[in-house]
Design a protein around this motif. Structure first.
Motif, PDB file in Angstrom:
ATOM      1  N   GLY A 146       7.621  -3.647  10.826  1.00  0.00           N
ATOM      2  CA  GLY A 146       6.287  -3.803  10.229  1.00  0.00           C
ATOM      3  C   GLY A 146       5.283  -2.895  10.922  1.00  0.00           C
ATOM      4  N   GLY A 147       4.225  -2.567  10.193  1.00  0.00           N
ATOM      5  CA  GLY A 147       3.247  -1.592  10.667  1.00  0.00           C
ATOM      6  C   GLY A 147       2.572  -1.960  11.975  1.00  0.00           C
ATOM      7  N   VAL A 148       2.340  -3.267  12.200  1.00  0.00           N
ATOM      8  CA  VAL A 148       1.670  -3.678  13.434  1.00  0.00           C
ATOM      9  C   VAL A 148       2.575  -3.387  14.645  1.00  0.00           C
ATOM     10  N   ASN A 179       1.913  -0.669  17.274  1.00  0.00           N
ATOM     11  CA  ASN A 179       0.949  -0.853  18.359  1.00  0.00           C
ATOM     12  C   ASN A 179       1.645  -0.804  19.717  1.00  0.00           C
ATOM     13  N   GLY A 206      -5.707  -1.604  11.779  1.00  0.00           N
ATOM     14  CA  GLY A 206      -4.919  -1.827  12.999  1.00  0.00           C
ATOM     15  C   GLY A 206      -4.982  -0.669  13.989  1.00  0.00           C
ATOM     16  N   PRO A 207      -4.714   0.576  13.535  1.00  0.00           N
ATOM     17  CA  PRO A 207      -4.724   1.706  14.485  1.00  0.00           C
ATOM     18  C   PRO A 207      -6.109   1.947  15.093  1.00  0.00           C
ATOM     19  N   GLY A 227      -1.291  -8.239  10.119  1.00  0.00           N
ATOM     20  CA  GLY A 227      -1.902  -6.961   9.717  1.00  0.00           C
ATOM     21  C   GLY A 227      -3.161  -7.190   8.877  1.00  0.00           C
ATOM     22  N   SER A 266       3.692  -7.280   9.723  1.00  0.00           N
ATOM     23  CA  SER A 266       3.161  -6.265   8.807  1.00  0.00           C
ATOM     24  C   SER A 266       1.839  -6.734   8.241  1.00  0.00           C
ATOM     25  N   GLY A 267       1.394  -6.066   7.173  1.00  0.00           N
ATOM     26  CA  GLY A 267       0.121  -6.432   6.557  1.00  0.00           C
ATOM     27  C   GLY A 267       0.140  -7.872   6.067  1.00  0.00           C
ATOM     28  N   GLU A 287      -6.639  -0.590  17.758  1.00  0.00           N
ATOM     29  CA  GLU A 287      -5.841  -0.243  18.947  1.00  0.00           C
ATOM     30  C   GLU A 287      -6.600   0.768  19.818  1.00  0.00           C
ATOM     31  N   ASP A 337       6.276   0.439   6.266  1.00  0.00           N
ATOM     32  CA  ASP A 337       6.990   0.348   4.998  1.00  0.00           C
ATOM     33  C   ASP A 337       7.532   1.728   4.641  1.00  0.00           C
ATOM     34  N   ASP A 378      -6.842  -6.038   9.711  1.00  0.00           N
ATOM     35  CA  ASP A 378      -7.600  -5.249   8.732  1.00  0.00           C
ATOM     36  C   ASP A 378      -8.916  -5.948   8.359  1.00  0.00           C
ATOM     37  N   HIS A 400       0.793  -1.238   0.000  1.00  0.00           N
ATOM     38  CA  HIS A 400       0.000   0.000   0.000  1.00  0.00           C
ATOM     39  C   HIS A 400       0.819   1.279   0.000  1.00  0.00           C
TER      40      HIS A 400
END
Ligand code: AMP
Ligand code: MG
Length: 325
Positions: free
Chosen positions: A252-254, A257, A174-175, A157, A131-132, A178, A285, A161, A11
């Motif tokens: 990674g994006g997660v 958290n 994810g956000p 992720g 991550s995702g 949270e 990313d 999602d 993304h």
């Protein structure tokens, strides 16, 4: 030496510029939706539309011109073909136009290397990569980055999602989950799926969907986070013990958290290990991690001819020959 790095595995379309150990720019543009998930074709269109804006933004932030760039690096693997292809095309075009070396970087390895850039005292960590699309426990062992544990189905992720989409929260979820989870401390029993060093989320997602409507959504969000993060921390801890390492990093994006970070930190304190968590801009990313890893690879003798630079959507971390460590 100035390295320009292009990230486009999913993304995010990002461009980072790194000079030696200094990050001069880390600019990105994220494909998001208000409802529904990620549509690969639309993702490709998004990256095509914004690639030049991101490039100009990164050059301006770094205060350099295109001609100042010494090497062009890009995420060659793994990821969605529709998005990987855009980054690869931009990278190949720049390398040809500037007559500079081209380096194809494995995205998962870049998540680990960038933490070693952020924390010079971190030498040989276990990476919990969340991550995702990816969920893996990675460490350097016997000359390669090896996967010690991973998801058997979807990435954590994507799982978050999908659950968020079910709750009507949009992407990325994810956000939002949270925030929702902070409103509860009421734990509802959920399936806990750790199989050896691996984890799985499919059954848990189905279970949560059957509970949707019968429990408060914040209780479900809280219980889901506690369960899933405990699974991740369990396999990360086992990898630390098995590899006899004492540094854990997260990527990674997660990894953004705060509750997951707290659980990692507590586990590391318990076993006298160090936990390294970079700023969010290096967790998600980003182009800087590609530019940095590409620079390391180039110094380790790696580059690729433009005509050979085909994307590798399914490349595994341990397929990569490591010549720079
Ligand atoms: P990446 O693929 O590494 O860029 O990570 C993207 C994933 O990270 C998406 O699935 C997001 O929902 C997830 N994510 C981002 N921020 C958070 C957060 N604070 N908590 C949990 N997941 C998050
Ligand atoms: Mg990633």
């Amino acid at each position: 030496m100035i390295s320009l790095g292009i990230e486009s595995t999913a993304h995010t379309f990002g461009i980072g510029i790194v000079e030696d150990r200094m990050v001069l720019a880390n600019v990105k543009n994220l494909y998001t939706t208000k409802s529904g998930g990620l549509i690969p074709v639309k993702l490709g269109e998004h990256h095509i539309e914004i690639c030049d804006v991101v490039l100009r933004g990164a050059l301006a932030k770094a205060g350099i011109k295109l001609k100042d760039i010494d090497i062009v690096t890009f995420s060659i693997s793994p990821g969605l073909a529709h998005s990987l292809r855009i980054g690869a095309t931009v990278a190949k075009t720049l390398a040809l136009r500037l007559k500079k070396p081209l380096i194809g970087v494995n995205h998962c390895i870049a998540h680990l290397e960038v933490v070693r850039l952020c924390f010079p005292d971190c030498k040989d960590p276990i990476l919990l990569y969340v991550s995702g699309a990816n969920t893996q426990v990675i460490a350097y062992d016997g000359g390669k980055y090896r996967i010690f544990g991973e998801t058997l189905d979807i990435g954590v992720g994507n799982f978050l999602d999908s659950f968020a989409r079910h709750l009507g929260l949009g992407f990325p979820g994810g956000p939002k989950i949270e925030e929702l989870a902070k409103k509860s401390t009421n734990y509802i029993e959920l399936p806990y799926s750790v199989k050896g060093m691996d984890v799985s989320f499919g059954g848990l997602l189905t279970n949560l969907k059957t509970k949707f409507g019968k429990y408060k959504t914040e209780d479900l969000a809280y219980s889901m986070q506690e369960t899933v993060f405990a699974m991740l921390v369990e396999v990360a801890e086992r990898a630390l013990a098995h590899c006899e390492k004492n540094e854990l990093v997260i990527g990674g994006g997660v990894g953004c958290n705060k509750r997951l970070q707290e659980m990692c930190r507590l586990m590391c304190e318990d076993r006298n290990a160090k936990f390294y968590c970079p700023e969010n801009q290096f967790l998600v990313d980003n182009g800087a991690m590609i530019a940095w890893t590409g620079l390391l690879m180039y110094k380790g003798g790696v580059s690729i001819k433009v005509e050979d630079a085909w994307i590798r959507p399914y490349e595994r971390t341990d397929d990569v020959e490591v010549t720079w460590r």
